[in-house]
Design a protein around this motif. Structure first.
Motif, mmCIF file in Angstrom:
data_model
loop_
_atom_site.group_PDB
_atom_site.id
_atom_site.type_symbol
_atom_site.label_atom_id
_atom_site.label_comp_id
_atom_site.label_asym_id
_atom_site.label_seq_id
_atom_site.Cartn_x
_atom_site.Cartn_y
_atom_site.Cartn_z
ATOM 1 N N ARG A 6 69.213 51.548 145.683
ATOM 2 C CA ARG A 6 69.049 50.113 145.495
ATOM 3 C C ARG A 6 70.383 49.400 145.653
ATOM 4 N N PRO A 33 69.125 38.721 135.633
ATOM 5 C CA PRO A 33 67.992 39.295 134.902
ATOM 6 C C PRO A 33 68.409 40.537 134.107
ATOM 7 N N PRO A 34 68.035 40.632 132.843
ATOM 8 C CA PRO A 34 68.429 41.787 132.018
ATOM 9 C C PRO A 34 68.058 43.133 132.640
ATOM 10 N N ALA A 35 66.951 43.171 133.372
ATOM 11 C CA ALA A 35 66.512 44.437 133.980
ATOM 12 C C ALA A 35 67.472 44.925 135.057
ATOM 13 N N TRP A 36 68.342 44.046 135.524
ATOM 14 C CA TRP A 36 69.295 44.441 136.561
ATOM 15 C C TRP A 36 70.528 45.142 136.012
ATOM 16 N N ARG A 37 70.713 45.148 134.712
ATOM 17 C CA ARG A 37 71.933 45.722 134.143
ATOM 18 C C ARG A 37 72.067 47.199 134.527
ATOM 19 N N ARG A 38 73.171 47.505 135.181
ATOM 20 C CA ARG A 38 73.503 48.877 135.599
ATOM 21 C C ARG A 38 72.352 49.532 136.357
ATOM 22 N N SER A 39 71.792 48.774 137.301
ATOM 23 C CA SER A 39 70.599 49.237 138.018
ATOM 24 C C SER A 39 70.803 49.467 139.508
#
Length: 221
Positions: A64, A119-125
């Protein structure tokens, strides 16, 4: 209207109003009406990005990526073309809409988002984070927060690539954006567990000093 005139006028108005990033949407809106030119609008992805991915023979299958401050999407399309599942965001809804229009059928997930509060879901993603000339358009009072937020997008084992205009520590800060980054500011991207891999100071064909800096986050142990 000259590129620097529109940028300087809109940025000054936003800063005076206490809205340091509001000028991006105003600039893109004026550009859509033919009343201004977006200075970073290009017909191709950034050359320093293309060179970096080519040298590494980079492929993104199964990984990603995210492009910060994507504008009209040239860099995002390049990254997606390497096989990455790619997200790209900009604070300007007009820019995001234009990017979707310019690249019909694109696999890129273009979104409106704030670099200071992604977006919080993107943290270290993300396995690859590309920050090309976005932080340099932010004033000093929010720059450190933006640098930290960009770093937090990098997943364990992932890479951050930063491309920016550069200036020496003793050089005065320009009145209007872009505000080129110093070496200290480039090094600040190494916060939040990132380690510098390579920091290059490059002079482009027009004589402008550029930084191209690569950082890596170690894997979870």
């Amino acid at each position: 209207m000259a590129e620097d005139e529109a940028t300087g006028r809109l940025a000054a108005a936003s800063l005076a109003a206490g809205d340091p990033m509001g000028w991006f949407e105003r600039l893109y809106t004026e550009a859509e009406r033919g009343e201004a030119v977006v200075p970073w609008d290009r017909d191709a992805p950034h050359g320093l990005l293309v060179e970096w991915t080519t040298e590494r023979r980079l492929t993104g299958a199964g990984r990603r990526a995210v492009v910060v401050g994507c504008g009209y999407g040239r860099d995002a399309e390049h990254v997606a073309g390497l096989g990455f599942e790619t997200a790209a965001f900009d604070i300007s809804p007009t820019a995001v809409a234009a990017a979707r229009d310019r690249h019909p059928g694109s696999t890129v997930d273009y979104r409106v988002a704030d670099v200071l509060a992604p977006p919080p879901a993107w943290r270290r993603s993300f396995d690859l984070v590309v920050e090309s000339m976005t932080v340099q358009a932010l004033p000093a009072e929010i720059r450190a927060a933006a640098i930290g937020a960009v770093g937090e997008l990098v997943a364990p084992g992932g890479t951050l690539l930063v491309i920016a205009a550069g200036r020496a520590d003793e050089e005065p800060t320009p009145v209007a954006p872009p505000w080129p980054l110093t070496r200290v500011e480039i090094d600040a991207f190494a916060g939040a567990g990132l380690a510098p891999v390579r920091v290059e100071e490059i002079q482009d064909q027009s004589g402008v000093r550029r930084w191209r800096a690569e950082f890596h986050r170690g894997p979870i142990r």
